[in-house]
Each structure stands twice: as structure tokens, then as C-alpha cells.
Design an enzyme around this catalytic site. Structure first.
Site, mmCIF file in Angstrom:
data_model
loop_
_atom_site.group_PDB
_atom_site.id
_atom_site.type_symbol
_atom_site.label_atom_id
_atom_site.label_comp_id
_atom_site.label_asym_id
_atom_site.label_seq_id
_atom_site.Cartn_x
_atom_site.Cartn_y
_atom_site.Cartn_z
ATOM 1 N N LEU A 155 38.867 42.577 46.323
ATOM 2 C CA LEU A 155 37.834 41.504 46.850
ATOM 3 C C LEU A 155 36.755 41.741 45.225
ATOM 4 O O LEU A 155 36.065 40.909 44.262
ATOM 5 C CB LEU A 155 36.946 41.970 47.788
ATOM 6 C CG LEU A 155 36.927 41.490 49.363
ATOM 7 C CD1 LEU A 155 36.147 41.761 50.522
ATOM 8 C CD2 LEU A 155 36.953 39.253 48.954
ATOM 9 N N TYR A 156 36.565 43.034 45.171
ATOM 10 C CA TYR A 156 36.907 43.903 43.525
ATOM 11 C C TYR A 156 37.514 42.975 42.741
ATOM 12 O O TYR A 156 36.873 42.462 41.475
ATOM 13 C CB TYR A 156 36.889 45.523 43.879
ATOM 14 C CG TYR A 156 35.758 45.849 42.100
ATOM 15 C CD1 TYR A 156 34.388 45.897 42.610
ATOM 16 C CD2 TYR A 156 36.562 46.326 41.610
ATOM 17 C CE1 TYR A 156 33.808 46.356 41.007
ATOM 18 C CE2 TYR A 156 35.780 46.314 40.017
ATOM 19 C CZ TYR A 156 34.771 46.502 39.837
ATOM 20 O OH TYR A 156 34.382 47.176 38.899
ATOM 21 N N VAL A 157 38.172 42.808 42.642
ATOM 22 C CA VAL A 157 39.481 42.548 41.857
ATOM 23 C C VAL A 157 39.344 41.474 41.819
ATOM 24 O O VAL A 157 38.990 41.205 40.299
ATOM 25 C CB VAL A 157 40.741 42.440 41.733
ATOM 26 C CG1 VAL A 157 41.935 41.834 40.850
ATOM 27 C CG2 VAL A 157 41.032 44.462 41.627
#
Length: 258
Positions: A155-157
Site C-alpha cells: 500500500l505504501y509503495v
């Protein structure tokens, strides 16, 4: 109205800690007019007081970047208070809860993408609304994770990759209005997020061992890059990403043993 070159008007979201706070302090020391924003009024008011003590004319305005109304009001407040926006630093972000792809939930997706991606888009929407009249410089925050993969952080990536794409697309819209849009992409940087992600000292030592410069960056080093992108020294730079990672993205370091 004061000359932009002499006293820029700077708007910073996610300004209460880490990179945002260091950037606000850097602009304040240069005597800028600064509006800092975040979700915690007590901390925000204290920060504005500190910035005024450093030489700025500073104000705090509470806003949640997930809210279209909040960002409209934040931008309007800045223009009402100082007459324009010369530099906007869209810094608000979250790493969410790391974990494998099989454990991704709707709530986890929303917590990361609503802040990192939707918050950046809405910030740009309202900043463009006023900058179309005067021009200006906008800096978004991506990450080295916006240029590579990392396990258990999909998700962050994904959100940080999205910010790079948004930056490039919106830069093309802004060029005809004298609005420059760039991004900074910090690597491991000594912030509260860095402390949470790395955890124990042994993990930090292992991270530092694979960094070519053998140390994390500092928020002040990122702030310097933001100031450069916000200045006339970068007036022909738009749609670009400045990576601040101590050489990590250059390749795998192979140092001889000392």
C-alpha cells in the site's frame, strides 16, 4: 504587496513533525511568510509561535488533507492572510500498517491512499486554483519506495509510486500557468516514521550497513531540497523527482572491509 523574491508565502501540510516541521523552520529562518497545517491545534499553535520567533510571519490552520472542504479552506485562509501562495509543500502522509498482500483490508487501503494520494490530489486541486493567477512552485512528497518495491509494504509503495505519476502529469498542466510541480523522494530519513519502521537498534544498524553513506538522511537535508525547488534557482525544473537517499538507488554498494 511585498516582492515574492524577498518574502515568499509558503504553505506546508503535514507540518507538525519530521520533514514538514524542519522545512517550516528552514523557510522561517529565511524570513518567509509560512502557513503550517496539520490535525492537532495545540501542537500547531506552538509551532507557529516558534516559527514567528525564528523570523517568519507564521500562522497555523487546522486541516485534514483527506477533506476537500478542509483543503479549500486552508488555501483560502493562506490567500486571505498573505495575498497569494508562492510555494506549497504537500508533505502530509502515512506509512499505514505494514503487512503481506493477503492481509490488505479496505480500511488499510483507505488509511494510506486517502492521505497520501487523495490528499495530494486535493491539495494540488486547490493550490492550482489560486496559483493560476500568479504562478508558483509545488513540491510533493514521494519516497525511494515510489521508485522500487519492498515486501510487506504494497500500500505504501503503491501510494508513493502514484505520487510520482501525479507529479509528472500535473506538471504538464501547470507549465502553461507558470506553476512548477516537482517531488522529493527521501530514502531512510531520521524521523518518527524511521524509528517506527526500523524498531530496534540492530535493525537500524543493518539498514545503515547497506546505505552507501552508512547513515540515514536528516529532515533538514530534505528541507534544503524543498527550498531549492521552491526558489528561482530551479525555475526551469518541473515534473522531476529529487531523490535523497545517500546513494541507495544508485546500486548495491560494495565497500572493502576496513
Amino acid at each position: 504587496m511585498e516582492d515574492f523574491m524577498a518574502v515568499p508565502v509558503v504553505l506546508i501540510t503535514g507540518a507538525l513533525t519530521g520533514i514538514g516541521r524542519s522545512t517550516a523552520e528552514a523557510f522561517a529562518r529565511d524570513g518567509a511568510s509560512v502557513v503550517v497545517s496539520g490535525r492537532h491545534p495545540d501542537a500547531g499553535d506552538l509551532l507557529a509561535k516558534e516559527l514567528n520567533g525564528l523570523g517568519a510571519r507564521a500562522e497555523f490552520f487546522r486541516a485534514d488533507v483527506r477533506s476537500d472542504d478542509d483543503l479549500r479552506d486552508l488555501v483560502d485562509f493562506t490567500v486571505d492572510r498573505f495575498g497569494r501562495i508562492d510555494v506549497a509543500f504537500n508533505n502530509a502522509g502515512t506509512e499505514g500498517v505494514p503487512g503481506p498482500i493477503t492481509e490488505v483490508t479496505d480500511d488499510g487501503y483507505a488509511s494510506v491512499f486517502d492521505t497520501n494520494v487523495r490528499g495530494t490530489l486535493l491539495s494540488l486541486k486547490h493550490e492550482f486554483r489560486v496559483m493560476k493567477q500568479t504562478g508558483g512552485s509545488i513540491i510533493n512528497v514521494s519516497s525511494t519506495y515510489g521508485q522500487m518495491g519492498f515486501p510487506d509494504a504494497s500500500l505504501y509503495v503503491g501510494s508513493k509510486h502514484a505520487i510520482i505519476g501525479i507529479t509528472k502529469g500535473v506538471a504538464l498542466e501547470g507549465a502553461r500557468h507558470n506553476i512548477r510541480v516537482n517531488a522529493v523522494a527521501p530514502g531512510f530519513t531520521r524521523t518518527a516514521m524511521y524509528e517506527r519502521v526500523t524498531g530496534a537498534d540492530a535493525v537500524r544498524d543493518a539498514v545503515n550497513a547497506v546505505l552507501p553513506m552508512h547513515r540515514p538522511g536528516t529532515p533538514q537535508e530534505v528541507a534544503t531540497a524543498v527550498q531549492f525547488l521552491g526558489s528561482t534557482q530551479s525555475q526551469y525544473i518541473t515534473g522531476q523527482v529529487i531523490t535523497l537517499d545517500g546513494g541507495l538507488m544508485a546500486g548495491w554498494p560494495l565497500f572493502p572491509e576496513n
